[in-house]
Write a protein that holds these residues in place. Structure first.
Motif, PDB file in Angstrom:
ATOM      1  N   SER A   2       8.655  10.374  -2.927  1.00 52.13           N
ATOM      2  CA  SER A   2       7.067  10.496  -3.012  1.00 52.13           C
ATOM      3  C   SER A   2       6.875  11.135  -4.542  1.00 52.13           C
ATOM      4  O   SER A   2       7.621  11.757  -5.148  1.00 52.13           O
ATOM      5  CB  SER A   2       6.546  11.677  -2.183  1.00 52.13           C
ATOM      6  N   ARG A   3       5.504  10.642  -5.117  1.00 52.31           N
ATOM      7  CA  ARG A   3       5.207  10.864  -6.449  1.00 52.31           C
ATOM      8  C   ARG A   3       4.780  12.547  -6.456  1.00 52.31           C
ATOM      9  O   ARG A   3       4.969  13.365  -7.503  1.00 52.31           O
ATOM     10  CB  ARG A   3       4.234  10.113  -6.844  1.00 52.31           C
ATOM     11  N   MET A  45       0.855  -1.217  -0.008  1.00 52.35           N
ATOM     12  CA  MET A  45       0.208  -0.147   0.144  1.00 52.35           C
ATOM     13  C   MET A  45       0.731   1.277   0.032  1.00 52.35           C
ATOM     14  O   MET A  45       0.178   2.346   0.435  1.00 52.35           O
ATOM     15  CB  MET A  45      -1.044   0.102   1.252  1.00 52.35           C
ATOM     16  N   LEU A  46       2.071   1.056  -0.361  1.00 51.03           N
ATOM     17  CA  LEU A  46       2.969   2.262  -0.482  1.00 51.03           C
ATOM     18  C   LEU A  46       3.408   2.377  -1.681  1.00 51.03           C
ATOM     19  O   LEU A  46       4.444   3.220  -1.976  1.00 51.03           O
ATOM     20  CB  LEU A  46       4.196   1.942   0.356  1.00 51.03           C
ATOM     21  N   GLN A  84       7.074   5.159  -6.560  1.00 52.83           N
ATOM     22  CA  GLN A  84       7.227   5.498  -7.871  1.00 52.83           C
ATOM     23  C   GLN A  84       6.434   4.263  -8.631  1.00 52.83           C
ATOM     24  O   GLN A  84       7.037   4.017  -9.916  1.00 52.83           O
ATOM     25  CB  GLN A  84       8.586   5.704  -8.328  1.00 52.83           C
ATOM     26  N   VAL A  85       5.415   3.748  -8.102  1.00 55.60           N
ATOM     27  CA  VAL A  85       4.551   2.618  -8.969  1.00 55.60           C
ATOM     28  C   VAL A  85       3.186   3.143  -9.071  1.00 55.60           C
ATOM     29  O   VAL A  85       2.487   3.664  -8.305  1.00 55.60           O
ATOM     30  CB  VAL A  85       4.537   1.281  -8.430  1.00 55.60           C
ATOM     31  N   VAL A 130      11.421  -1.451  -4.141  1.00 53.37           N
ATOM     32  CA  VAL A 130      10.115  -2.118  -3.651  1.00 53.37           C
ATOM     33  C   VAL A 130      10.439  -3.456  -2.929  1.00 53.37           C
ATOM     34  O   VAL A 130       9.857  -3.599  -2.035  1.00 53.37           O
ATOM     35  CB  VAL A 130       9.396  -2.371  -5.033  1.00 53.37           C
ATOM     36  N   VAL A 131      11.350  -4.302  -3.441  1.00 49.52           N
ATOM     37  CA  VAL A 131      11.921  -5.345  -2.685  1.00 49.52           C
ATOM     38  C   VAL A 131      12.377  -5.259  -1.248  1.00 49.52           C
ATOM     39  O   VAL A 131      11.936  -5.724  -0.209  1.00 49.52           O
ATOM     40  CB  VAL A 131      12.719  -6.222  -3.395  1.00 49.52           C
ATOM     41  N   VAL A 132      13.208  -3.841  -0.976  1.00 48.38           N
ATOM     42  CA  VAL A 132      13.665  -3.671  -0.033  1.00 48.38           C
ATOM     43  C   VAL A 132      12.667  -3.185   1.086  1.00 48.38           C
ATOM     44  O   VAL A 132      12.610  -3.660   2.145  1.00 48.38           O
ATOM     45  CB  VAL A 132      14.988  -2.607   0.003  1.00 48.38           C
ATOM     46  N   THR A 133      11.388  -2.302   0.385  1.00 45.56           N
ATOM     47  CA  THR A 133      10.401  -2.024   1.297  1.00 45.56           C
ATOM     48  C   THR A 133       9.706  -3.017   1.814  1.00 45.56           C
ATOM     49  O   THR A 133       9.460  -3.329   2.956  1.00 45.56           O
ATOM     50  CB  THR A 133       9.593  -1.045   0.464  1.00 45.56           C
ATOM     51  N   ALA A 134       9.388  -4.206   0.955  1.00 44.49           N
ATOM     52  CA  ALA A 134       8.976  -5.304   1.274  1.00 44.49           C
ATOM     53  C   ALA A 134       9.397  -6.167   2.475  1.00 44.49           C
ATOM     54  O   ALA A 134       8.747  -6.528   3.413  1.00 44.49           O
ATOM     55  CB  ALA A 134       8.307  -6.036  -0.048  1.00 44.49           C
TER      56      ALA A 134
END
Length: 474
Positions: A258-259, A146-147, A152-153, A218-222
């Motif tokens: 942030s976008r 949800m981030l 940037q997705v 994304v992977v590091v965040t997950a």
């Protein structure tokens, strides 16, 4: 309540206190004025997204001075800030809080995400964005956190972007609770407001993904979020470290990835913490003389940052000016609406608005899909008369409300009930473990030497009343 067990022996009296089974806190009663605010905000967001399909003249006129979408989501953010941290503190269980949040947000989110993906693949109005089509695995993983708006997705449903800021707020509140800083809302509010006004325009948007790569971020965040979730099953320092790591990651993403730009992201978080401060002021946990004045800083900083830095992405000068004016008036109107509703909080609210508040999450997530169908049917709104477009607006609202009522009954309400049951169990286990580990005030927990009292000296025969034995028991 505790049960005292007294054991008598020849040497004296030994007392132990055995804790009764603790009961988790009962759910707080719903506040009608907050539901009414949610319902009103949801309607405003629906109106904003239907302008291009039905009322482009409103977009060209009033839209140059007022952004209906920003107004609606800012009201939502104020409401979330008002209720979410207090919900965590009332439960007293971080695990129970997150169980409740997951079952509150994700079930309907899955429905909307699946429908949005199907609509994009079928090209109902617009095709699925290239980023989602080319990297479905990374895009799906980003959405599951949800981030995605901070990774940037592109969101598969456009309104998903606000959930990223809700998630950041949850992570920060959880870390503060685990660290014992449960009432630092005023500090957080002022810090975010000051950062938005001073350095918000200097922090580069999307810098982290551009430098390290979107997939890697994304992977590091997950991984960090999974580790933080696992730490919730632990206690003490390990849990505090896990929640702190997730909060630090959220702050980094908020500031440099942030976008929408750093200043606007920081202003949103300041607004949510301002809602928390308002709740504490209403409950008497803070004093108006010390904290009330600080609330003024949030809308002032939010508006000042907009005029100082402008939109966080390239826009022609006329559009940038319209954005700044629309954001400024939306901030002022959202605060005025929330404060006015707060003054009326002890009065009964219209039942229609309260009901809309109950289904507002469904309305918010599902209405973009209905708007896509409408825009496919009305590619040129100018060929329809005003009465025809008003009729289509009524039909759109009826379809959205009917679908939202259905998903609320079939998806949201059962999932929320299950989440409440599971969170109560988690809260009960937490309370039981804490009680047996630390014990309440004045009670020695099991495992420690029992408290022994000195034998009470028996009175001399001269001090004994007639007929009373002086022989010690036993």
């Amino acid at each position: 309540m505790f049960v005292d067990v007294v054991e008598k022996s020849r040497s004296g009296v030994r007392e132990e206190a055995l804790p009764a089974r603790p009961q988790p806190p009962s759910p707080a009663p719903r506040q009608g004025w907050l539901d009414a605010l949610r319902g009103m905000a949801a309607l405003v967001v629906v109106f904003e997204h239907s302008l291009d399909a039905l009322f482009p003249e409103v977009r060209a006129g009033a839209g140059q001075w007022f952004n209906f979408g920003h107004y609606g989501v800012l009201v939502f953010f104020l409401v979330s800030g008002y209720v979410v941290p207090v919900s965590l503190e009332r439960r007293g269980s971080v695990g129970g809080f997150w169980i409740n949040r997951v079952f509150r947000l994700y079930p309907l989110w899955f429905v909307a995400a699946a429908a949005g993906t199907v609509f994009g693949v079928q090209g109902v109005y617009t095709a699925l964005p290239d980023q989602l089509a080319d990297n479905p695995g990374i895009s799906a993983l980003a959405h599951l956190t949800m981030l995605q708006d901070l990774l940037q997705v592109v969101s598969v449903v456009n309104v998903f972007w606000t959930l990223s800021y809700e998630m950041v707020f949850y992570l920060l509140v959880t870390a503060m609770f685990a660290a014992g800083a449960r009432r630092a809302g005023t500090t957080g509010m002022l810090a975010f407001a000051a950062a938005a006004l001073t350095v918000g325009g200097l922090l580069p948007a999307g810098a982290l993904s551009r430098g390290a790569g979107t997939a890697q971020v994304v992977v590091v965040t997950a991984v960090v979020l999974l580790a933080a979730a696992a730490s919730l099953a632990c206690r003490g320092r390990l849990r505090a470290c896990g929640t702190a790591a997730a909060a630090v990651l959220a702050l980094v993403l908020l500031g440099v990835n942030s976008r929408i730009g750093a200043w606007q992201s920081l202003a949103i978080l300041a607004t949510m913490f301002a809602g928390t401060v308002l709740h504490r002021l209403d409950r008497g946990q803070l004093r108006w003389k010390k904290s009330g004045w600080a609330l003024v800083c949030v809308p002032v900083a939010s508006i000042g940052a907009a005029w100082a830095f402008g939109p966080g992405w390239g826009m022609p000068d006329d559009q940038a000016l319209a954005f700044t004016r629309g954001w400024s008036t939306a901030v002022a109107a959202a605060w005025a609406t929330f404060l006015a509703a707060r003054l009326l909080r002890h009065r009964p609210m219209p039942r229609a608005l309260v009901w809309l508040g109950l289904i507002s999450y469904s309305v918010y997530l599902l209405h973009p899909l209905a708007v896509q169908v409408l825009r496919r049917l009305t590619t040129d709104p100018g060929r329809f008369s005003l009465p025809e477009r008003l009729g289509m607006a009524v039909l759109l609202l009826a379809v959205v409300l009917a679908c939202s009522a259905l998903t609320y009954r079939a998806v949201e309400r059962p999932a929320q009930s299950l989440g409440r049951r599971l969170s109560r169990r988690a809260g009960s286990r937490t309370l039981t473990t804490e009680t047996l580990t630390t014990g309440p005030a004045g009670v020695r927990p099991p495992g420690r030497p029992p408290l022994r009292r000195r034998p009470r000296p028996w009175p001399s025969p001269a001090a004994v009343r007639p007929g009373r034995s002086t022989r010690p028991p036993g």
